[in-house]
Design a protein around this motif. Sequence first.
Motif: not given
Length: 391
Positions: A151-155, A157, A231-232, A234, A240
């Motif tokens: 949760t919270g991972a961003q493209p 990373q 992609r996280g 969404v 993810t």
Amino acid sequence: MLKRLSRGLRTVFAVAMLTVATYAAAVELRGDHPDTYVVRRGDTLWDISARFLKKPWLWPEIWQANPQIKNPHLIYPGDVISLAYLDRLAVQPGPRSEAAPINAIPLDQVEAFLKDMRVVDEFEQLPYVVSLEGERLRGTQNHVVYVRGLTGAQPGQRYLVVRPGQRYTQTRRMSNGQYLPFKEDLDYRGKRLLTQTNDFNSGWTNMVLSEGPLEKLGYELARINAGTVTRGEVGNIEVTTLLLDEVGREVRVGDRVIPVDALAYDLQFFPHPPKTQLPVGKAQVLAVADANNYGGPRDVVAISAGARDGIDNGTVFSIWSNGNKVIDRVEYGDDRSDLSVPKGSRVQLPDEFTGHVMVFRTFDKMSYGLVMEGIKPTRVGYSLKHPDATY
């Protein structure tokens, strides 16, 4: 004044003689040592010191005593090592044609355990691969895997994909307090395989765990691959998306995911005895690399002692096979079965020396070591003692 000066000189001389005597008692030179040795590429400090000393792990104490050596830990190919005043080792710098100094151990033989292995107390809370693109069974470079719990991972990373492979524990027999190591393989979810048994030179299986308190030493995680988030989570998407970008091993469902971190590990190792006295039998060989029960020089072993026990990188242990209890056939005769002779009436044999091991990677409750030398194979379950131990 002359009397005071005389007493002062006698004191200085006595201190000097005491220093030399202490040095001589601690450090023993080999009778067949060479007068000089030219350091070559591929040498290790341990191997070089073994040419001069009976106890190679004492080389830092010797070279630190030489004021002419700017840094006794930086020895380069081309340097000339010779015996100097008071039988101390001296180093004459050679041409610095090699960029890196030699090490106490060959780094290429422990690199995988420095970069790709780690031991943690828990892993169940880590995010994990729940599926692969196209419902593949395995994934590798340029394949997509779906991770749950990230949760919270961003493209953009990056994350490592790791796999829990071993669970290490240690228990004690209630009858004699003997420490018993136990290594358990894990399934694809990281769960214990309850059907397995082990015989670590102690004649026991997992049934012995009820005889004493069980302590978990840690879970071993092996690096499998790495990837970048594309992609996280969404909308109603609960996973993810991670694009694998290494050629490494194949990823499968159940593998865990952790952030890419700059692991802090040593690249220079300075041998020394344990800094604290461990309980008898506490430090043992838990496992040998490559799933073997036996190992020899330059094999990596897992050890059942770590930072909390005062162990740090460079700690040297001697390795001992555990002495058995045997039946006195002279007293009982050859016709008595093993079961008919009580254990308390058997004869305890001594432990037998097999070699030396040096710790190069330390965790809280356990560590990794490299077998430096040995006269016999090292086996899972063998005891580790002070390098100067005689029994």
